[in-house]
Design a protein around this motif. Structure first.
Motif, PDB file in Angstrom:
ATOM      1  N   ALA A 233      36.592 -37.416  38.469  1.00  0.00           N
ATOM      2  CA  ALA A 233      37.396 -37.099  39.644  1.00  0.00           C
ATOM      3  C   ALA A 233      37.359 -35.595  39.900  1.00  0.00           C
ATOM      4  N   ARG A 234      37.912 -35.214  41.035  1.00  0.00           N
ATOM      5  CA  ARG A 234      38.044 -33.795  41.361  1.00  0.00           C
ATOM      6  C   ARG A 234      39.399 -33.599  42.024  1.00  0.00           C
ATOM      7  N   TYR A 235      40.219 -32.711  41.454  1.00  0.00           N
ATOM      8  CA  TYR A 235      41.584 -32.499  41.926  1.00  0.00           C
ATOM      9  C   TYR A 235      41.769 -31.033  42.272  1.00  0.00           C
ATOM     10  N   GLN A 236      41.990 -30.754  43.543  1.00  0.00           N
ATOM     11  CA  GLN A 236      42.172 -29.382  44.028  1.00  0.00           C
ATOM     12  C   GLN A 236      41.037 -28.468  43.564  1.00  0.00           C
ATOM     13  N   GLY A 237      39.808 -28.987  43.669  1.00  0.00           N
ATOM     14  CA  GLY A 237      38.627 -28.207  43.337  1.00  0.00           C
ATOM     15  C   GLY A 237      38.292 -28.144  41.867  1.00  0.00           C
ATOM     16  N   ARG A 238      39.078 -28.788  41.009  1.00  0.00           N
ATOM     17  CA  ARG A 238      38.846 -28.739  39.569  1.00  0.00           C
ATOM     18  C   ARG A 238      38.281 -30.071  39.063  1.00  0.00           C
ATOM     19  N   PRO A 239      37.271 -30.036  38.167  1.00  0.00           N
ATOM     20  CA  PRO A 239      36.770 -31.279  37.564  1.00  0.00           C
ATOM     21  C   PRO A 239      37.867 -31.953  36.755  1.00  0.00           C
ATOM     22  N   ALA A 240      37.992 -33.238  36.927  1.00  0.00           N
ATOM     23  CA  ALA A 240      39.048 -33.972  36.244  1.00  0.00           C
ATOM     24  C   ALA A 240      38.565 -35.374  35.920  1.00  0.00           C
ATOM     25  N   THR A 241      39.387 -36.108  35.181  1.00  0.00           N
ATOM     26  CA  THR A 241      39.119 -37.507  34.858  1.00  0.00           C
ATOM     27  C   THR A 241      40.331 -38.331  35.248  1.00  0.00           C
ATOM     28  N   ALA A 242      40.098 -39.378  36.045  1.00  0.00           N
ATOM     29  CA  ALA A 242      41.164 -40.305  36.406  1.00  0.00           C
ATOM     30  C   ALA A 242      41.142 -41.468  35.416  1.00  0.00           C
ATOM     31  N   VAL A 243      42.233 -41.620  34.661  1.00  0.00           N
ATOM     32  CA  VAL A 243      42.332 -42.669  33.658  1.00  0.00           C
ATOM     33  C   VAL A 243      43.325 -43.717  34.143  1.00  0.00           C
ATOM     34  N   PHE A 244      42.811 -44.911  34.408  1.00  0.00           N
ATOM     35  CA  PHE A 244      43.660 -46.021  34.837  1.00  0.00           C
ATOM     36  C   PHE A 244      44.083 -46.821  33.616  1.00  0.00           C
ATOM     37  N   ALA A 245      45.352 -47.211  33.586  1.00  0.00           N
ATOM     38  CA  ALA A 245      45.872 -48.075  32.529  1.00  0.00           C
ATOM     39  C   ALA A 245      46.125 -49.454  33.134  1.00  0.00           C
ATOM     40  N   VAL A 246      45.390 -50.457  32.650  1.00  0.00           N
ATOM     41  CA  VAL A 246      45.475 -51.813  33.189  1.00  0.00           C
ATOM     42  C   VAL A 246      46.007 -52.726  32.089  1.00  0.00           C
ATOM     43  N   PRO A 247      47.149 -53.358  32.282  1.00  0.00           N
ATOM     44  CA  PRO A 247      47.674 -54.243  31.228  1.00  0.00           C
ATOM     45  C   PRO A 247      46.784 -55.470  31.052  1.00  0.00           C
ATOM     46  N   LEU A 248      46.552 -55.829  29.802  1.00  0.00           N
ATOM     47  CA  LEU A 248      45.677 -56.967  29.515  1.00  0.00           C
ATOM     48  C   LEU A 248      46.392 -58.303  29.655  1.00  0.00           C
ATOM     49  N   THR A 249      47.737 -58.265  29.679  1.00  0.00           N
ATOM     50  CA  THR A 249      48.501 -59.519  29.742  1.00  0.00           C
ATOM     51  C   THR A 249      49.196 -59.699  31.083  1.00  0.00           C
ATOM     52  N   ASP A 250      48.959 -58.809  32.029  1.00  0.00           N
ATOM     53  CA  ASP A 250      49.596 -58.885  33.340  1.00  0.00           C
ATOM     54  C   ASP A 250      48.522 -58.657  34.393  1.00  0.00           C
ATOM     55  N   ALA A 251      48.249 -59.669  35.194  1.00  0.00           N
ATOM     56  CA  ALA A 251      47.164 -59.583  36.171  1.00  0.00           C
ATOM     57  C   ALA A 251      47.600 -59.013  37.508  1.00  0.00           C
ATOM     58  N   GLU A 252      48.837 -58.581  37.630  1.00  0.00           N
ATOM     59  CA  GLU A 252      49.321 -58.053  38.901  1.00  0.00           C
ATOM     60  C   GLU A 252      48.791 -56.652  39.154  1.00  0.00           C
ATOM     61  N   PRO A 253      48.203 -56.377  40.320  1.00  0.00           N
ATOM     62  CA  PRO A 253      47.725 -55.026  40.627  1.00  0.00           C
ATOM     63  C   PRO A 253      48.833 -53.985  40.604  1.00  0.00           C
ATOM     64  N   GLY A 254      50.073 -54.406  40.895  1.00  0.00           N
ATOM     65  CA  GLY A 254      51.172 -53.449  40.929  1.00  0.00           C
ATOM     66  C   GLY A 254      51.511 -52.854  39.585  1.00  0.00           C
ATOM     67  N   SER A 255      51.006 -53.438  38.493  1.00  0.00           N
ATOM     68  CA  SER A 255      51.326 -52.917  37.152  1.00  0.00           C
ATOM     69  C   SER A 255      50.332 -51.868  36.668  1.00  0.00           C
ATOM     70  N   VAL A 256      49.324 -51.561  37.483  1.00  0.00           N
ATOM     71  CA  VAL A 256      48.314 -50.578  37.090  1.00  0.00           C
ATOM     72  C   VAL A 256      48.883 -49.173  37.235  1.00  0.00           C
ATOM     73  N   ARG A 257      48.615 -48.319  36.241  1.00  0.00           N
ATOM     74  CA  ARG A 257      49.040 -46.922  36.283  1.00  0.00           C
ATOM     75  C   ARG A 257      47.814 -46.022  36.237  1.00  0.00           C
TER      76      ARG A 257
END
Length: 288
Positions: A233-257
């Motif tokens: 990823a790139r945030y305000q011109g800086r190289p970055a990494t976007a790390v998504f946390a997806v629960p393995l026991t909850d299939a709802e998209p709303g639970s993703v962080r």
């Protein structure tokens, strides 16, 4: 030990020469192999096929002599000289016709590569060692059969590893076995990675950080009931990494962080949390 290795080199070189001769003399695709090689450019289209078959005859004769005891030093010297010729030809082919096929140990179309040149160099060294000793390979194998067999297996394995045209026989099955054993599209939980990626792409967290993303999935791992999926990823011109946390026991998209982490400092630049499941870490919104 070095004397034993030198004494066994006629077997290695002889086996490679006989195998190479088999392709040049017995293959049904010899003409096509020649047409794909740099030999046409080197000697002309009319002389390429006869020269190729003649080379196969020389390889067969010399290889057979090396495999039959005793192996005089002149045979090894001739094999070393032939290997020098191979090395020169492959070097020429890489420069003059980089898309040409080697035509060395298989009729399969395989461009000349550094591995092919390395194999020729190995044969030059093996022929030189054989020419430098007067010991016979029969005596060396009789004196130390296990060590001699190990040396031969290692050297022949090195020849195969340095032969791109033989990859289909060993490298491809090895890769297929690794895929079957490791299941690269599955995490430790058995949940397919594709399912996690689809879940996070449907989430509000993904939509909100999508303009920052610069890559597809770069890495993923499972920990404590969560699958973490990393994107460049790139945030305000800086190289970055976007790390998504997806629960393995909850299939709802709303639970993703998601957390956006600065690559240089490791500091979290942005953290967004959806509706958390019953258990698991909680990521609150942290302004940049």
């Amino acid at each position: 030990m070095l004397e034993m290795i030198a004494a066994l080199q006629p077997l290695v070189v002889g086996a490679v020469l006989v195998w190479s001769a088999r392709v040049k003399i017995l293959s049904r695709h010899t003409a096509a192999t020649v047409n794909r090689s740099a030999l046409v450019r080197l000697v002309g289209e009319r002389r390429a096929l006869p020269a190729y078959r003649l080379l196969g005859g020389v390889e067969l004769a010399l290889g057979g002599l090396l495999l039959l005891p005793p192996a005089p030093r002149w045979e090894a010297a001739a094999a070393a000289a032939l290997a020098v010729g191979f090395l020169a030809y492959l070097t020429y082919a890489r420069r003059a016709a980089p898309t040409s096929s080697c035509g060395c140990l298989s009729a399969r179309a395989t461009p000349v590569s550094g591995r092919s040149v390395g194999r020729a160099g190995l044969l030059v060294a093996a022929g030189g060692l054989a020419a430098a000793t007067t010991a016979g390979w029969t005596a060396a194998l009789t004196a130390r059969p296990l060590a001699g067999a190990a040396v031969l297996l290692v050297e022949l394995a090195a020849v195969v590893a340095l032969s791109p045209e033989l990859d289909r026989a060993w490298l491809l099955p090895l890769r297929q076995l690794r895929v079957r054993l490791t299941h690269p599209l599955r995490g430790n939980s058995g949940v397919p990675l594709l399912a996690s990626v689809q879940q996070l792409q449907l989430s509000d967290a993904y939509r909100r950080v999508a303009p920052l993303l610069r890559s597809d999935v770069r890495e993923h791992w499972d920990d404590a009931g969560w699958r973490f999926v990393g994107h460049a990823a790139r945030y305000q011109g800086r190289p970055a990494t976007a790390v998504f946390a997806v629960p393995l026991t909850d299939a709802e998209p709303g639970s993703v962080r998601v957390a956006v982490v600065d690559d240089a400092t490791g500091h979290t630049l942005l953290s967004l949390a959806g509706a958390p499941p019953a258990t698991g870490p909680h990521l609150s919104v942290v302004p940049a």
